[in-house]
Design a protein around this motif. Structure first.
Motif, short mmCIF file in Angstrom:
data_model
loop_
_atom_site.label_atom_id
_atom_site.label_comp_id
_atom_site.label_asym_id
_atom_site.label_seq_id
_atom_site.Cartn_x
_atom_site.Cartn_y
_atom_site.Cartn_z
N ARG A 81 0.71 -1.20 0.00
CA ARG A 81 -0.15 -0.10 0.19
C ARG A 81 0.93 1.27 -0.07
NH1 ARG A 81 -0.23 2.04 5.04
NH2 ARG A 81 0.67 0.28 6.79
N ASN A 107 2.97 4.34 0.88
CA ASN A 107 3.45 4.87 2.41
C ASN A 107 4.10 3.58 2.90
OD1 ASN A 107 3.91 7.58 2.65
ND2 ASN A 107 2.81 7.40 4.48
N VAL A 108 4.04 2.51 2.26
CA VAL A 108 4.62 1.28 3.24
C VAL A 108 6.23 1.52 3.07
CG1 VAL A 108 4.65 -0.25 1.13
CG2 VAL A 108 4.10 -1.11 3.54
N GLY A 109 6.55 2.07 2.20
CA GLY A 109 8.19 1.92 2.18
C GLY A 109 8.67 1.27 0.85
N LYS A 110 7.81 1.24 -0.09
CA LYS A 110 8.18 0.57 -1.37
C LYS A 110 9.49 1.12 -2.08
CE LYS A 110 4.95 -0.29 -4.24
NZ LYS A 110 5.42 0.57 -5.37
N SER A 129 11.46 3.22 -1.01
CA SER A 129 12.82 3.29 -0.36
C SER A 129 13.31 2.07 -0.30
CB SER A 129 12.35 3.71 1.17
OG SER A 129 11.60 4.88 1.27
N LYS A 132 3.33 10.08 -6.98
CA LYS A 132 2.53 9.77 -5.73
C LYS A 132 1.49 10.98 -5.96
CE LYS A 132 5.50 7.93 -2.39
NZ LYS A 132 6.56 8.04 -1.59
N LYS A 158 10.38 -0.85 7.70
CA LYS A 158 10.80 0.20 8.55
C LYS A 158 11.07 -0.25 9.96
CE LYS A 158 7.45 2.95 6.02
NZ LYS A 158 6.35 3.99 6.25
N LYS A 204 12.11 1.74 13.19
CA LYS A 204 11.16 2.92 13.86
C LYS A 204 10.79 2.30 15.22
CE LYS A 204 8.38 5.51 11.41
NZ LYS A 204 7.65 5.90 10.35
N ALA A 259 14.92 0.37 5.16
CA ALA A 259 15.82 1.23 4.05
C ALA A 259 16.54 2.29 4.64
CB ALA A 259 14.71 1.72 3.34
P1 GDP Z 1 6.02 4.10 -0.80
O1 GDP Z 1 4.73 5.02 -0.90
O2 GDP Z 1 5.57 2.82 -0.34
O3 GDP Z 1 6.86 4.16 -2.08
O4 GDP Z 1 6.95 4.86 0.42
P2 GDP Z 1 7.99 5.47 0.39
O5 GDP Z 1 9.35 4.87 0.07
O6 GDP Z 1 7.94 6.87 -0.25
O7 GDP Z 1 8.14 5.73 2.12
C1 GDP Z 1 7.16 6.39 2.65
C2 GDP Z 1 7.54 7.27 4.01
O8 GDP Z 1 8.34 6.24 4.70
C3 GDP Z 1 8.81 8.01 3.50
O9 GDP Z 1 8.57 9.09 4.28
C4 GDP Z 1 10.22 7.46 3.96
O10 GDP Z 1 11.24 8.35 4.28
C5 GDP Z 1 9.64 6.41 5.21
N1 GDP Z 1 10.41 5.18 5.06
C6 GDP Z 1 10.55 4.35 4.20
N2 GDP Z 1 11.40 3.24 4.63
C7 GDP Z 1 11.61 3.70 5.74
C8 GDP Z 1 12.33 2.73 6.74
O11 GDP Z 1 12.87 1.60 6.49
N3 GDP Z 1 12.56 3.38 7.74
C9 GDP Z 1 12.18 4.49 8.27
N4 GDP Z 1 12.38 4.91 9.38
N5 GDP Z 1 11.47 5.16 7.36
C10 GDP Z 1 11.05 4.81 6.18
#
Ligand code: GDP
Length: 291
Positions: free
Chosen positions: A118, A120-123, A125, A143, A227, A230, A263
């Motif tokens: 979904r 913001n899951v961190g994909k 990154s 986005k 993540k 965190k 990440a």
């Molecule tokens: P996507 O929408 O799934 O592509 O998510 P993003 O990669 O853009 O990450 C969403 C938010 O989570 C961003 O603010 C990232 O900086 C944060 N984030 C992603 N991965 C990590 C992680 O491994 N650790 C931390 N602390 N934050 C993360």
């Protein structure tokens, strides 16, 4: 799990990738695996085998609750997988193209893996972290609301293709289902789907869209917990055990071992690269019991 401190080939590996170390130094301290191998044992375990690191918190009776012996490569195998993900003139790692529909997707002979999760899951990154040894690769992020979401294809040398699928969420279930369903059902060279779950909050309602889809299509998939930097160790362990229980009791196609990653700290990234190399048939490891 190969005991990090006892691994006999470690000395040779420490000397090995001087060129790789020079190349990657500006990007991250932990990119050259030779540097990882120099870490104190406890730090190395936390970085390379985060699940094993968590297992130490469990009381002895409940140790079997985490299935961490299924994919169990040693450090030498992990180091070999690093070379697959390292960009060189002979190993081109690059963005190939994007597609809105499967019939627009590039027709590629190599084994493929895809990443879903979904928004913001961190994909993005995570994919950037997986490609940290190929810093030229641009992981595109779209986005903006209303912006067309696409599948993005990346070539990893002659070894495999990695596909970044559009994120799903409150506003995107229809997009996701329309586009992704056809891809998941019909892509012939798709070897494994990586389904991302945020380890801070665990499996959410929207994650079930993807879980149910993978189950319905009898796809082999893997749960990656993002993540992990965190949370406190206690919170993370609680989440991991809950998700493990969910996988054990509610899924058929999910690989039983979870892959926690960060990440930010790169924890779990080397192991995930090694797993991808293994399940795409590019790296034989002694330590996998089934896939
Ligand atoms: P996507 O929408 O799934 O592509 O998510 P993003 O990669 O853009 O990450 C969403 C938010 O989570 C961003 O603010 C990232 O900086 C944060 N984030 C992603 N991965 C990590 C992680 O491994 N650790 C931390 N602390 N934050 C993360």
């Amino acid at each position: 799990m190969a005991a990090p401190g006892l691994w006999p080939g470690m000395g040779r590996l420490l000397e090995m990738p001087a060129a790789l170390r020079r190349m990657s130094r500006p990007y991250s301290t932990f990119q050259a695996f030779a540097e990882v191998l120099r870490l104190p044992k406890q730090q190395l375990t936390k970085l390379v085998f985060p699940l094993q690191d968590l297992e130490r918190q469990l009381v002895p009776d409940s140790k079997s609750e985490l299935h961490l012996k299924i994919f169990d490569p040693n450090l030498e195998e992990i180091a070999r997988a690093e070379s697959i993900f390292t960009a060189t003139p002979r190993n081109r790692i690059e963005y190939l193209s994007s597609a809105e529909r499967l019939d627009h997707a590039p027709d590629l002979p190599r084994p493929e893996v895809c990443f879903i999760g979904r928004s913001n899951v961190g994909k993005s990154s995570l994919i950037k972290a997986l490609f940290s040894l190929a810093p030229e690769v641009e992981v595109r992020v779209s986005k903006k609301p209303g912006h067309t979401k696409k599948m993005n294809f990346f070539k990893v040398g002659k070894y495999l293709t990695l596909v970044d699928m559009p994120g799903y969420g409150y506003r995107a279930p229809e997009d996701f289902v329309d586009m992704v369903e056809t891809y998941l059902k019909e892509r012939r060279n798709l070897m494994r789907t990586f389904l991302l779950v945020d380890s801070v909050v665990g499996i959410q309602k929207t994650d079930n869209i993807a879980i149910e889809m993978c189950e319905e299509f009898a796809l082999p998939y893997v749960m990656v917990l993002t993540k992990i930097d965190k949370s406190s160790k206690g919170h993370l362990l609680k989440q991991v055990l809950q998700i493990q229980k969910f996988v054990d009791t509610n899924t058929q196609g999910c690989f039983p071992q979870l892959f926690p990653v960060s990440a930010v700290t790169y924890s779990g990234i080397h192991l995930l690269r090694c797993f991808i190399a293994n399940i795409t048939g590019n790296l034989k490891t002694d330590g996998i019991q089934f896939s």
